[in-house]
Write a protein that holds these residues in place. Structure first.
Motif, PDB file in Angstrom:
ATOM      1  N   ARG A 277     -31.128 -28.671 -15.780  1.00 44.67           N
ATOM      2  CA  ARG A 277     -31.191 -30.132 -15.615  1.00 44.67           C
ATOM      3  C   ARG A 277     -31.173 -30.517 -14.141  1.00 44.67           C
ATOM      4  NH1 ARG A 277     -28.378 -30.009 -20.736  1.00 44.67           N
ATOM      5  NH2 ARG A 277     -26.319 -29.735 -19.778  1.00 44.67           N
ATOM      6  N   GLY A 278     -30.385 -29.776 -13.341  1.00 45.75           N
ATOM      7  CA  GLY A 278     -30.371 -30.045 -11.908  1.00 45.75           C
ATOM      8  C   GLY A 278     -31.710 -29.755 -11.255  1.00 45.75           C
ATOM      9  N   ILE A 279     -32.381 -28.706 -11.707  1.00 47.51           N
ATOM     10  CA  ILE A 279     -33.702 -28.358 -11.179  1.00 47.51           C
ATOM     11  C   ILE A 279     -34.722 -29.427 -11.537  1.00 47.51           C
ATOM     12  CG2 ILE A 279     -35.606 -26.713 -11.435  1.00 47.51           C
ATOM     13  CD1 ILE A 279     -33.396 -24.518 -11.734  1.00 47.51           C
ATOM     14  N   LEU A 315     -39.832 -30.050 -18.695  1.00 46.63           N
ATOM     15  CA  LEU A 315     -40.511 -29.061 -17.859  1.00 46.63           C
ATOM     16  C   LEU A 315     -42.000 -29.355 -17.780  1.00 46.63           C
ATOM     17  CD1 LEU A 315     -38.755 -25.808 -19.165  1.00 46.63           C
ATOM     18  CD2 LEU A 315     -38.344 -26.965 -16.994  1.00 46.63           C
ATOM     19  N   GLY A 316     -42.585 -29.721 -18.918  1.00 45.70           N
ATOM     20  CA  GLY A 316     -44.000 -30.051 -18.927  1.00 45.70           C
ATOM     21  C   GLY A 316     -44.303 -31.288 -18.104  1.00 45.70           C
ATOM     22  N   GLU A 317     -43.438 -32.281 -18.211  1.00 48.84           N
ATOM     23  CA  GLU A 317     -43.649 -33.531 -17.462  1.00 48.84           C
ATOM     24  C   GLU A 317     -43.633 -33.279 -15.956  1.00 48.84           C
ATOM     25  OE1 GLU A 317     -41.537 -37.928 -16.926  1.00 48.84           O
ATOM     26  OE2 GLU A 317     -40.440 -36.264 -17.819  1.00 48.84           O
ATOM     27  N   HIS A 341     -45.899 -27.754 -24.932  1.00 49.37           N
ATOM     28  CA  HIS A 341     -45.545 -28.862 -24.034  1.00 49.37           C
ATOM     29  C   HIS A 341     -46.216 -28.717 -22.664  1.00 49.37           C
ATOM     30  CE1 HIS A 341     -42.433 -30.694 -26.633  1.00 49.37           C
ATOM     31  NE2 HIS A 341     -42.264 -29.461 -27.069  1.00 49.37           N
ATOM     32  N   GLY A 342     -47.192 -27.833 -22.567  1.00 46.51           N
ATOM     33  CA  GLY A 342     -47.925 -27.678 -21.310  1.00 46.51           C
ATOM     34  C   GLY A 342     -47.179 -26.912 -20.244  1.00 46.51           C
ATOM     35  N   VAL A 343     -46.153 -26.157 -20.620  1.00 46.88           N
ATOM     36  CA  VAL A 343     -45.385 -25.393 -19.644  1.00 46.88           C
ATOM     37  C   VAL A 343     -46.126 -24.100 -19.299  1.00 46.88           C
ATOM     38  CG1 VAL A 343     -43.186 -24.272 -19.126  1.00 46.88           C
ATOM     39  CG2 VAL A 343     -43.236 -26.332 -20.555  1.00 46.88           C
ATOM     40  N   ARG A 344     -46.353 -23.871 -18.032  1.00 48.88           N
ATOM     41  CA  ARG A 344     -46.989 -22.643 -17.563  1.00 48.88           C
ATOM     42  C   ARG A 344     -45.978 -21.493 -17.623  1.00 48.88           C
ATOM     43  NH1 ARG A 344     -47.862 -23.498 -11.944  1.00 48.88           N
ATOM     44  NH2 ARG A 344     -46.423 -25.273 -12.075  1.00 48.88           N
TER      45      ARG A 344
END
Length: 449
Positions: A277-279, A315-317, A341-344
């Motif tokens: 969450r911090g990242i 992450l995706g956003e 979700h589009g996460v690489r």
């Protein structure tokens, strides 16, 4: 005699990195022959295209090859390092593929070439009970090596090329015990291999950012001098015990110097999720979307589907990429779910014959095989997906264009003998030819210096 795995003092890399989850839903993802969204072409690639303008194109024809194991052989026409859909001009250089399968070259999204003993004498290892013990043994091994980092890294990285690797994100330790010897050595190896391998370097604070005084200044220096592409971090809570202080420092350096971030996150449970969450928050606040990666991420596999969906959406956003090294079925990220979700997500080798482990070979086809093995896949589409993660998945993490044989794609491919892609993933045949930018850089498993 090997100590019992249940004994705390006998902790190995595999047992230390225990987590949960597997590659669920691989059958729902596209096969390796599908065409996922292309990563944006980097400024360097655009500059290279501009530099080629105004001079005569260099054309090579790779004759009698079978892209992705197609039944009917064809010719691959390469113009200035890229696949062309036009006819080959008269007199173009011809390379006979002998009916071999042509596959996209692989991308190692997470490797530590500075630590390796590859090509040197055998190094015996002692028991370790946690990261601090491994770190101490890292220093001992570093001091015992007669070959400099640049020589050892070059040996491993050129070997990776001979096994079909086109791109590599290389983590190099930065700490007072080494200064910048790690990143400088890897940078020297990168320069020697610039014709055959695309390399990004991460300044990795393996000893901790906050717990080891002097590390922060070295990270700043590495970024200021332009020798690195990314700033690293490690377990802000579990190891550094300074969540906000570490993340603020790491993201601050990245923001000031225009570099990316790649953080090792082994922490599980709430510790890991607090760090995640911090990242996400700092990525959003500093507008660093697309420039942040989290490696390992052992806090994700144990989440409920709802919890995973929530963090995956974040992450995706923010376009935060992830990497996995697939050491066991309980350590693999839920790749298919994340990609929804589009996460690489990319695949990597991690350490290779270093103080942490005697294993590793920097062969990403082998790593694709391991991914399939540990996740117990058996269907063709699942095996194809393992290869896709090791090629296009890593390319997406590094921001490289897909080497998918489409017109305009980089001519980065390997030629192997085989029947089809799933069989290649299982059998791991010799790389008979490795091509980078239309140039043959390895033959019969040997790097051409």
């Amino acid at each position: 005699m090997h100590p019992s795995p249940s004994t705390p003092a006998a902790l190995s890399r595999r047992t230390m990195l225990a987590g949960a989850a597997a590659l669920a839903g691989a059958t729902a993802t596209a096969a390796a022959t599908a065409a996922p969204a292309q990563a944006a072409v980097t400024p360097a690639a655009a500059a290279d295209t501009s530099a080629r303008a105004g001079r005569r194109a260099k054309t090579v024809v790779f004759r009698n090859v079978r892209p992705f194991g197609a039944a009917k052989p064809t010719d691959l026409v390469v113009v200035d390092g890229r696949i062309s859909d036009g006819p080959a001009p008269h007199g173009a250089k011809v390379v006979d593929g002998g009916g071999r399968i042509a596959l996209p070259s692989l991308v190692d999204a997470h490797i530590h070439p500075d630590k390796t003993t590859w090509g040197g004498s055998w190094a015996s290892r002692r028991p370790a009970s946690g990261i601090a013990d491994y770190v101490a043994q890292d220093v001992e091994l570093f001091r015992s090596q007669r070959r400099p980092v640049a020589e050892r890294a070059y040996g491993l990285m050129s070997h990776a090329v001979a096994r079909g690797t086109r791109g590599m994100r290389a983590h190099a330790d930065v700490a007072p015990a080494y200064g910048l010897a790690g990143v400088e050595g890897v940078a020297e190896a990168r320069e020697r291999l610039r014709h055959a391998l695309d390399v990004q370097i991460v300044a990795f604070p393996q000893h901790g950012v906050i717990r080891t005084p002097g590390t922060a200044a070295l990270l700043e220096k590495a970024a200021r001098e332009g020798v690195i592409d990314m700033i690293g971090g490690i377990d802000p809570i579990g190891f550094d015990q300074a969540l906000d202080e570490q993340l603020d420092l790491v993201f601050g350096i990245a923001d000031r110097h225009g570099v990316g971030v790649d953080i090792h996150l082994h922490d599980r449970g709430e510790k890991g999720m607090l760090a995640m969450r911090g990242i996400v928050e700092r990525t959003r606040a500093l507008s660093l979307a697309g420039k942040v990666t989290v490696s390992h991420v052992f806090c994700l596999p144990g989440l409920t589907d709802r919890e995973l969906g929530s963090i995956a959406a974040d992450l995706g956003e923010q376009d935060i990429a992830l990497t996995t090294v697939a050491p066991s079925d309980s350590l693999v990220l839920p790749i298919a779910r994340l990609r929804e979700h589009g996460v690489r997500v990319g695949l990597g080798s991690d350490g290779v014959r270093d103080s942490w482990s005697p294993f590793g070979d920097a062969d990403m086809m082998h790593r694709a095989h391991i991914l399939g093995w540990v996740t117990d896949v058996r269907l063709d589409d699942e095996l194809n997906e393992c290869y896709r993660v090791a090629t296009h998945g890593g390319a997406d993490v590094m921001g490289l264009a897909h080497a998918d044989f489409r017109p305009g794609a980089p001519a980065d491919f390997v030629l192997v003998r085989g029947e089809c892609l799933p069989q290649v993933v299982v059998d791991m045949p010799r790389r008979d030819m490795v091509v980078h930018g239309g140039v043959v850089v390895a033959r019969d498993g040997e790097f051409l210096a």
